[in-house]
Motif scaffolding. Structure first.
Motif: not given
Length: 190
Positions: A70-86
């Motif tokens: 997600a940080e590299e802007g590849k394959d994972v959208t921001g909203w899902y990265a937020s769900f995973l992280e939080n």
């Protein structure tokens, strides 16, 4: 006042999704998916990194990889990265147990043909979750097959326990008073 218009179902979809004769087709799909899920779940249930002393370590590694994508802007959208992280990362042990036993239960449900549509639905949810996390693997194929099984819920478990369970359980939309009314495969009351 508008008049209701009923569009007849085409014969191919009626056969695939309603005919018990198509149950053989779905049996093979069910067994393939069930085997895929049960083997993956069994490995996780017996893995220390999933449900043992180090339970959650595997999820933490998986989530860390998805967050890096997600940080590299590849394959994972921001909203899902937020769900995973939080949500997932702070509760890694709980999610690890849910994934491991969820995969195992989906596999068992599909292999024995019990509540096939529900099992396939939860399998598809897990496939989509893995896809959102940037993991391709067999997830697209498993998702497509699971979606078809969800559509074929009425006959996908015909050669399995659904043949007996569904007429006994009935459906929520076929209620009679406070009780569920069971239906056989021809939509006549049991």
């Amino acid at each position: 006042m508008s008049k209701e218009i009923n569009i007849p179902e085409n014969p191919v979809s009626r056969f695939l999704f309603s005919s018990t004769k198509a149950g053989w087709i779905w049996l093979f799909v069910r067994l393939y998916l069930g085997y895929s899920w049960i083997t993956a779940g069994w490995k996780k249930v017996n893995s220390d990194a999933w449900v043992g002393e180090n339970g959650g370590a595997a999820i933490k590694g998986f989530v860390s990889g998805a967050l890096a994508k997600a940080e590299e802007g590849k394959d994972v959208t921001g909203w899902y990265a937020s769900f995973l992280e939080n949500m997932v990362l702070p509760n890694a042990k709980v999610f690890a147990v849910m994934v491991a036993f969820g995969e195992l239960l989906v596999g068992i449900g599909l292999i024995v043909g019990l509540l096939t549509g529900i099992a396939a639905f939860f399998g598809a949810i897990m496939n989509v979750s893995f896809l959102f996390a940037g993991t391709l693997s067999t997830n697209p194929l498993l998702f497509i097959l699971a979606t078809w099984l969800v559509l074929a819920w009425k006959n996908a478990g015909w050669y399995g326990l659904d043949r007996f369970a569904l007429p006994l359980l009935g459906t929520p939309w076929a209620r009679k008073g406070n009780e569920f009314v069971g239906h056989d495969r021809n939509n006549t009351s049991v």
